[in-house]
Design a protein around this motif. Sequence first.
Motif, PDB file in Angstrom:
ATOM      1  N   MET A  76       0.826  -1.202   0.000  1.00 25.27           N
ATOM      2  CA  MET A  76       0.000   0.000   0.000  1.00 25.27           C
ATOM      3  C   MET A  76       0.867   1.261   0.000  1.00 25.27           C
ATOM      4  N   TYR A  77       2.044   1.177   0.591  1.00 24.91           N
ATOM      5  CA  TYR A  77       3.034   2.252   0.613  1.00 24.91           C
ATOM      6  C   TYR A  77       4.389   1.599   0.850  1.00 24.91           C
ATOM      7  N   THR A  78       5.467   2.333   0.607  1.00 23.10           N
ATOM      8  CA  THR A  78       6.808   1.751   0.694  1.00 23.10           C
ATOM      9  C   THR A  78       7.735   2.662   1.465  1.00 23.10           C
ATOM     10  N   TYR A  79       8.412   2.103   2.466  1.00 21.49           N
ATOM     11  CA  TYR A  79       9.393   2.874   3.238  1.00 21.49           C
ATOM     12  C   TYR A  79      10.701   2.991   2.466  1.00 21.49           C
ATOM     13  N   TRP A  92       3.851   6.833  -1.321  1.00 22.84           N
ATOM     14  CA  TRP A  92       2.591   6.209  -1.736  1.00 22.84           C
ATOM     15  C   TRP A  92       2.554   6.120  -3.257  1.00 22.84           C
ATOM     16  N   PRO A  93       1.991   5.043  -3.809  1.00 25.21           N
ATOM     17  CA  PRO A  93       1.890   4.917  -5.274  1.00 25.21           C
ATOM     18  C   PRO A  93       0.866   5.883  -5.852  1.00 25.21           C
ATOM     19  N   SER A  94       0.835   6.000  -7.149  1.00 23.00           N
ATOM     20  CA  SER A  94      -0.030   6.982  -7.813  1.00 23.00           C
ATOM     21  C   SER A  94      -1.486   6.545  -7.895  1.00 23.00           C
ATOM     22  N   THR A  95      -1.757   5.277  -7.540  1.00 24.82           N
ATOM     23  CA  THR A  95      -3.137   4.801  -7.438  1.00 24.82           C
ATOM     24  C   THR A  95      -3.266   4.001  -6.142  1.00 24.82           C
ATOM     25  N   ALA A  96      -4.487   3.758  -5.708  1.00 21.73           N
ATOM     26  CA  ALA A  96      -4.710   3.017  -4.468  1.00 21.73           C
ATOM     27  C   ALA A  96      -4.063   1.637  -4.541  1.00 21.73           C
ATOM     28  N   TRP A  97      -3.147   1.362  -3.606  1.00 22.45           N
ATOM     29  CA  TRP A  97      -2.388   0.108  -3.558  1.00 22.45           C
ATOM     30  C   TRP A  97      -1.531  -0.122  -4.808  1.00 22.45           C
ATOM     31  N   GLY A  98      -1.470   0.865  -5.705  1.00 23.91           N
ATOM     32  CA  GLY A  98      -0.763   0.677  -6.959  1.00 23.91           C
ATOM     33  C   GLY A  98      -1.473  -0.296  -7.876  1.00 23.91           C
ATOM     34  N   VAL A  99      -2.765  -0.539  -7.583  1.00 23.64           N
ATOM     35  CA  VAL A  99      -3.533  -1.562  -8.308  1.00 23.64           C
ATOM     36  C   VAL A  99      -4.793  -0.982  -8.937  1.00 23.64           C
ATOM     37  N   PHE A 100      -5.539  -0.184  -8.171  1.00 21.93           N
ATOM     38  CA  PHE A 100      -6.855   0.284  -8.618  1.00 21.93           C
ATOM     39  C   PHE A 100      -6.708   1.592  -9.406  1.00 21.93           C
ATOM     40  N   ASP A 101      -6.672   1.477 -10.713  1.00 28.13           N
ATOM     41  CA  ASP A 101      -6.458   2.641 -11.580  1.00 28.13           C
ATOM     42  C   ASP A 101      -7.594   3.657 -11.512  1.00 28.13           C
ATOM     43  N   LEU A 156      -8.863   4.733  -8.895  1.00 33.03           N
ATOM     44  CA  LEU A 156      -8.686   5.523  -7.682  1.00 33.03           C
ATOM     45  C   LEU A 156      -7.300   6.172  -7.670  1.00 33.03           C
ATOM     46  N   PRO A 157      -7.091   7.207  -8.480  1.00 31.04           N
ATOM     47  CA  PRO A 157      -5.808   7.921  -8.451  1.00 31.04           C
ATOM     48  C   PRO A 157      -5.524   8.449  -7.053  1.00 31.04           C
ATOM     49  N   SER A 158      -4.258   8.466  -6.685  1.00 31.54           N
ATOM     50  CA  SER A 158      -3.875   8.874  -5.340  1.00 31.54           C
ATOM     51  C   SER A 158      -2.735   9.879  -5.382  1.00 31.54           C
ATOM     52  N   PHE A 159      -2.708  10.747  -4.382  1.00 29.68           N
ATOM     53  CA  PHE A 159      -1.589  11.667  -4.223  1.00 29.68           C
ATOM     54  C   PHE A 159      -0.593  11.050  -3.253  1.00 29.68           C
ATOM     55  N   ASN A 160       0.577  11.652  -3.136  1.00 26.16           N
ATOM     56  CA  ASN A 160       1.600  11.179  -2.202  1.00 26.16           C
ATOM     57  C   ASN A 160       1.843  12.246  -1.134  1.00 26.16           C
ATOM     58  N   PRO A 161       1.141  12.208   0.023  1.00 25.70           N
ATOM     59  CA  PRO A 161       0.280  11.140   0.516  1.00 25.70           C
ATOM     60  C   PRO A 161      -1.190  11.385   0.156  1.00 25.70           C
ATOM     61  N   PRO A 162      -2.039  10.351   0.204  1.00 28.04           N
ATOM     62  CA  PRO A 162      -3.479  10.560   0.035  1.00 28.04           C
ATOM     63  C   PRO A 162      -4.036  11.293   1.254  1.00 28.04           C
ATOM     64  N   SER A 163      -4.987  12.167   1.032  1.00 26.07           N
ATOM     65  CA  SER A 163      -5.458  13.049   2.106  1.00 26.07           C
ATOM     66  C   SER A 163      -6.168  12.309   3.236  1.00 26.07           C
ATOM     67  N   GLY A 164      -6.977  11.325   2.914  1.00 26.85           N
ATOM     68  CA  GLY A 164      -7.821  10.686   3.931  1.00 26.85           C
ATOM     69  C   GLY A 164      -7.288   9.391   4.492  1.00 26.85           C
ATOM     70  N   ILE A 165      -5.978   9.224   4.470  1.00 24.67           N
ATOM     71  CA  ILE A 165      -5.397   7.943   4.871  1.00 24.67           C
ATOM     72  C   ILE A 165      -5.574   7.661   6.359  1.00 24.67           C
ATOM     73  N   SER A 166      -5.995   8.672   7.121  1.00 21.32           N
ATOM     74  CA  SER A 166      -6.235   8.465   8.553  1.00 21.32           C
ATOM     75  C   SER A 166      -7.320   7.417   8.788  1.00 21.32           C
ATOM     76  N   LEU A 167      -8.144   7.160   7.771  1.00 21.20           N
ATOM     77  CA  LEU A 167      -9.182   6.131   7.902  1.00 21.20           C
ATOM     78  C   LEU A 167      -8.570   4.791   8.310  1.00 21.20           C
ATOM     79  N   PHE A 168      -7.373   4.497   7.817  1.00 20.34           N
ATOM     80  CA  PHE A 168      -6.714   3.242   8.174  1.00 20.34           C
ATOM     81  C   PHE A 168      -6.080   3.317   9.561  1.00 20.34           C
ATOM     82  N   TYR A 169      -5.695   4.516   9.986  1.00 20.52           N
ATOM     83  CA  TYR A 169      -5.182   4.688  11.347  1.00 20.52           C
ATOM     84  C   TYR A 169      -6.282   4.415  12.366  1.00 20.52           C
ATOM     85  N   PHE A 170      -7.529   4.683  11.974  1.00 24.35           N
ATOM     86  CA  PHE A 170      -8.635   4.466  12.897  1.00 24.35           C
ATOM     87  C   PHE A 170      -8.743   2.995  13.283  1.00 24.35           C
ATOM     88  N   LEU A 171      -8.326   2.110  12.387  1.00 26.72           N
ATOM     89  CA  LEU A 171      -8.363   0.681  12.694  1.00 26.72           C
ATOM     90  C   LEU A 171      -7.462   0.370  13.884  1.00 26.72           C
TER      91      LEU A 171
END
Length: 249
Positions: free
Chosen positions: A89-92, A195-204, A206-221
Amino acid sequence: MSLLASKSSFYATFKSLGILYIFIGFGLFLDSFHMVKITKNAQLYANISMSIGFFLTFWQVNNRIREQMIYAVIIAVLGEYLFSILLGMYTYRLENVPHYVPPGHALVYVGVLYFSRASSIIKNKLKIENIFTIFILIYATAFLIFGNDVFGFVMTIATLLILRKKPRERFFYLTMYITVAYLEIIGTNYLCWEWPSTAWGVFDFLPSFNPPSGISLFYFLLDLGTLWFYKKRHKIAWSRMKNIRKIRL
């Protein structure tokens, strides 16, 4: 002076989010491309810095928060290896999971928690919620317009829709959104991760920025998982607290 009991909103904000943001900026700088130019041990220095910050915080908080910090670290380790290493989903920077990252999640959790519970902040809770919501909408919209961040915008709208029916949790998660946005901007600009240019680098679609703005949704988990573990470990105490809350209401 107790952070939670402080009558000064400035003091409460600085002692929680202020110190947290300064530490995030300093810690990520140690693993940044600036440090890489002068040392091969950049990530090691960041790990040492995080260890010091984590244990200083762990020593100062009460037993309940300490336990939640441990759960947060465990969940963060599992989540980082799942989302970064396994799912890509992202790469260090070094294509690993830096040791400073899981305890960093725990510190973010604690900083946001103390801010959202400070009495001087709670007095203006509704006003701050409105300001945070407006800021988040502007932030995500700007990323959508100027960065084609469809992925982040969708997650932002999903977050706000979910929080509409969660009045008790809303303030905490709005604060978490803004804190994560700050953390992600610092980390990606320092090239600590990408972060890749699309979600997970798979879903074309869903274009994504680096970083995507709403990624806190996954932090909520992580936040929900931390609280779930604590509830399971202390069922009687949690049930008693819920009953007290009902009586107050």
